[in-house]
Design an enzyme around this catalytic site. Structure first.
Site, short mmCIF file in Angstrom:
data_model
loop_
_atom_site.label_atom_id
_atom_site.label_comp_id
_atom_site.label_asym_id
_atom_site.label_seq_id
_atom_site.Cartn_x
_atom_site.Cartn_y
_atom_site.Cartn_z
N SER A 6 -8.32 0.84 0.43
CA SER A 6 -9.35 0.96 1.46
C SER A 6 -9.75 2.41 1.68
O SER A 6 -10.30 3.05 0.80
CB SER A 6 -8.87 0.30 2.75
N THR B 74 -3.44 -7.20 16.25
CA THR B 74 -4.19 -6.22 15.47
C THR B 74 -4.28 -6.65 14.01
O THR B 74 -3.29 -7.02 13.41
CB THR B 74 -3.52 -4.84 15.55
N GLU C 108 -12.88 -5.44 15.20
CA GLU C 108 -11.76 -4.59 15.54
C GLU C 108 -12.27 -3.17 15.72
O GLU C 108 -13.20 -2.75 15.03
CB GLU C 108 -10.69 -4.64 14.45
N ARG D 228 0.85 -1.18 0.00
CA ARG D 228 0.00 0.00 0.00
C ARG D 228 0.89 1.23 0.00
O ARG D 228 1.84 1.30 0.76
CB ARG D 228 -0.95 0.04 1.20
N ASP E 66 -15.42 -2.59 3.18
CA ASP E 66 -15.13 -3.65 4.15
C ASP E 66 -15.33 -3.17 5.58
O ASP E 66 -15.23 -3.96 6.51
CB ASP E 66 -13.74 -4.24 3.94
N ARG E 67 -15.61 -1.87 5.76
CA ARG E 67 -15.90 -1.33 7.09
C ARG E 67 -17.26 -0.66 7.08
O ARG E 67 -17.76 -0.27 6.03
CB ARG E 67 -14.83 -0.31 7.50
N ASP F 7 -13.97 0.81 -0.06
CA ASP F 7 -13.98 -0.56 -0.56
C ASP F 7 -14.98 -1.43 0.18
O ASP F 7 -15.03 -2.65 -0.02
CB ASP F 7 -12.59 -1.18 -0.51
#
Length: 638
Positions: free
Chosen positions: A184, A424, A448, A86, A345-346, A343
């Site tokens: 992300s 994490t 998380e 990234r 995913d959250r 994206d």
């Protein structure tokens, strides 16, 4: 007569022994030798790179004599780690671009070939998805081309998709691995390359280190690595979108328990994808769960890699990222906001206060990741017991990362299921879930604090689409019982104990400064191997220290940490006598020094204001005494 820039390029290309480049100082031309390693990398890049844009970027830097920038981007390389790659898009090995994607995929493909030598059939296929950022589709196509030319079946999504669709597709098609091209929630200039293994979870060691080795052994572009024309005709190329779409929403439908209630709820939902991929996917999720269509934030509905309406396209930032959502919700009488990151995913959630407070003051409560983790953990257990009332709780598991709230652990102590703490990142929770599944266990939820949630095991990663629809169904159920999300959260804290947390970060662009901060805490007051024993002149006593950089844990008999350690990252956790747990760590993908704090109280400790005051007092002390932002030049979160 050659023009100035052309003369410089001529000398660079045709007089390698001379190795000269123009360096202007004080307005005068001063010829200076270029470092031989840098010159070698310049020549190499200009030979290998076939992208006109990045090639010209290197040529322009050469012509202007900017070898400081050339050194930064050519003598350094993005390292492939557990988050894949990234970084900022641009020319050079230290940035995201076509050539780096080709080199990375060649290394990834070479590693796949190595691990499947004994069983060639195992390397049957790879899934590739991409988000709506600049260059994402191009990077995905370059990766697909390399794999296909090595006779690997590739499932390349024909359009932008949520990140969780890739790990879902890996399990659905029984693939060897998967690649998702996404950065992300990072700023618009970034992109990334995330890799999943055959179990549908993000890669962990040794895969990351082995892929890095294979990348370094396969830097020169293979024959036809730049030629993507094969994607138009190869029988090894398939579009998985329709099949994955049907299978994914079938799994969501299987888990819906209150379809009639959903259809009749009076709650109005507002949704934003924050200029990302989420809109059509969340729309289908609402339809599958029998909800009426949500109200969309029109200004953020369509994918836009420029993210024009938000400074940071990250709903984790809270109100600063959700201003347009508040405006839209207020205009339509909506009381719940659901937001995905680009994206998808959250997921972030905000609820309108019933007290009628001033708009954009306290009228909206944006739930923290820890608060949502408590609510959704309760909802997961509630739904699981409804579906499988005879299941023994000793076989049921929930998980959270070590920097997240310990609420699930407190609830487990009462309800009898198992709680697991991991390092994490969902790479750890996904792989741990895979291990538990193999043992015949039921993993029903993981989360998380950075608003990432995993329901069940259809996707062994955080999934903002399934999480969003679970939130909506929970809201509808609570509303039918005259409860808000805030009401239910207070009920949970009353039953299991208040868990008051506050997390934030400082910006630090100098890794050596961050290392110095942690080394000072490991050698406190110049005493080697000694950590702080108290805070604010002894007001708050430290009773435990865990250092996951060195592997030290004062709470263990042998002083060795149980969780995996990594010398390449900084992470310290302090446990205080009054119940506060504080973790300091560096981010693996951003120039951030993060802190996570939670004050865990028993159910009998009900004075929430006292707990909040104590937490604020201790956070102030941790910042001033442990991090020393003024001394270290740390930039506060805006």
């Amino acid at each position: 007569m050659l023009e100035y820039a052309e003369r410089i390029q001529y000398r660079i290309r045709y007089y390698p022994r001379e190795r000269l480049i123009e360096n202007w100082k004080n307005g005068k031309g001063n010829m200076q030798k270029v470092d031989s390693k840098l010159q070698e990398k310049i020549d190499e890049w200009l030979e290998w790179d076939k992208n006109e844009g990045t090639t010209q970027e290197i040529k322009s830097l050469c012509a202007s004599g900017n070898y400081e920038k050339l050194s930064d981007i050519l003598l350094n390389r993005l390292e492939f780690g557990t988050a894949g790659l990234r970084g900022r898009m641009g020319a050079g090995y230290a940035q995201m671009n076509d050539l780096v994607i080709i080199q990375t995929t060649q290394g990834f493909t070479s590693y796949l070939e190595e691990v499947t030598k004994q069983s060639p059939a195992a390397m049957n296929s790879v899934v590739i998805g991409y988000d709506s950022r600049h260059n994402s589709k191009r990077f995905a196509q370059l990766a697909a081309n390399i794999l296909i030319r090595r006779n690997v079946q590739v499932y390349l999504f024909s359009q932008i998709c949520p990140t969780p669709f890739v790990p879902f597709a890996i399990l659905h098609f029984k693939c060897a691995a998967g690649i998702m091209v996404t950065a992300s929630h990072n700023p618009k200039d970034d992109n990334g390359y995330k890799v999943y293994w055959s179990n549908g979870a993000q890669i962990i060691s040794p895969h990351d280190k082995n892929i890095q080795k294979h990348i370094l052994n396969n830097l020169c572009p293979w024959e036809n690595s730049w030629d993507t024309s094969i994607l138009q005709s190869s029988p090894l190329m398939k579009d998985p979108l329709r099949e994955v779409w049907d299978a994914y929403y079938s799994r969501i439908q299987d888990d819906i328990l209150f379809a009639n209630l959903n259809a009749n709820t009076s709650v109005k939902f507002t949704y934003t994808p924050l200029h990302g991929v989420g809109y059509p996917y969340m729309l289908q999720a609402f339809n599958t769960a029998n909800f009426k269509p949500f109200i969309v934030v029109e200004e953020q509905k369509e994918p836009d890699p420029e993210f024009p309406t938000v400074k940071f396209p990250n709903p984790e930032e809270g109100k600063s990222a959700l201003n347009l959502s508040f405006t839209t919700a207020e205009a339509h009488g909506s009381i719940i906001i659901i937001a995905n990151d680009p994206d998808a995913d959250r997921v972030a959630v905000a609820e309108k206060s019933s007290s009628g407070l001033i708009f954009r003051g306290d009228a909206w409560h944006v739930f923290t990741g820890n608060e949502l983790g408590a609510l959704l953990g309760w909802w997961s257990l509630f739904c699981f017991r409804k579906r499988f009332p005879e299941t023994d709780m000793k076989d049921v598991y929930m998980m959270a990362s070590t920097v997240s709230s310990k609420f699930l652990r407190s609830m487990a102590n009462v309800e009898g299921y198992n709680f697991v703490e991991t390092l994490t990142g969902f790479k750890w929770m996904g792989n741990k879930a895979d291990q538990l599944i193999a043992e015949g266990k039921h993993v029903i939820f993981a989360f998380e604090e950075a608003i990432g949630f995993m329901f069940g095991t259809a996707v062994l990663d955080k999934d903002g689409i399934s999480a969003g629809i679970r939130v909506a169904e929970m809201v509808a159920y609570l509303q039918s019982n005259q409860l808000t999300l805030a009401d239910k959260l207070n009920d949970l804290y009353t039953k299991y104990g208040h868990h008051i947390s506050k997390n934030s970060y400082f910006i630090c662009h100098k890794p050596e400064i961050m290392k110095k901060i942690f080394e000072r805490l490991r050698n406190f007051q110049d005493a080697p191997g000694t950590y702080p024993g108290s805070l604010l002149q002894g007001k708050y006593q430290v009773i435990g220290v865990r250092d996951l950089t060195t592997g030290y844990d004062s709470s263990q008999p042998d002083k060795k940490a149980l969780l995996p350690t990594s010398k390449s990252s900084q992470m310290l956790t302090f446990t205080f006598k009054n119940g506060l747990v504080a973790t300091l760590r560096t981010s693996g993908t951003e120039p951030k020094l993060k802190y996570y704090t939670e004050l865990c109280a028993s159910p009998t400790e009900q004075n929430i204001e006292v707990l909040k005051d104590t937490l604020e007092d201790m956070i102030k002390g941790i910042i001033e005494e442990f991090l020393q932002p003024e001394v270290n030049g740390l930039i506060p979160r805006q």
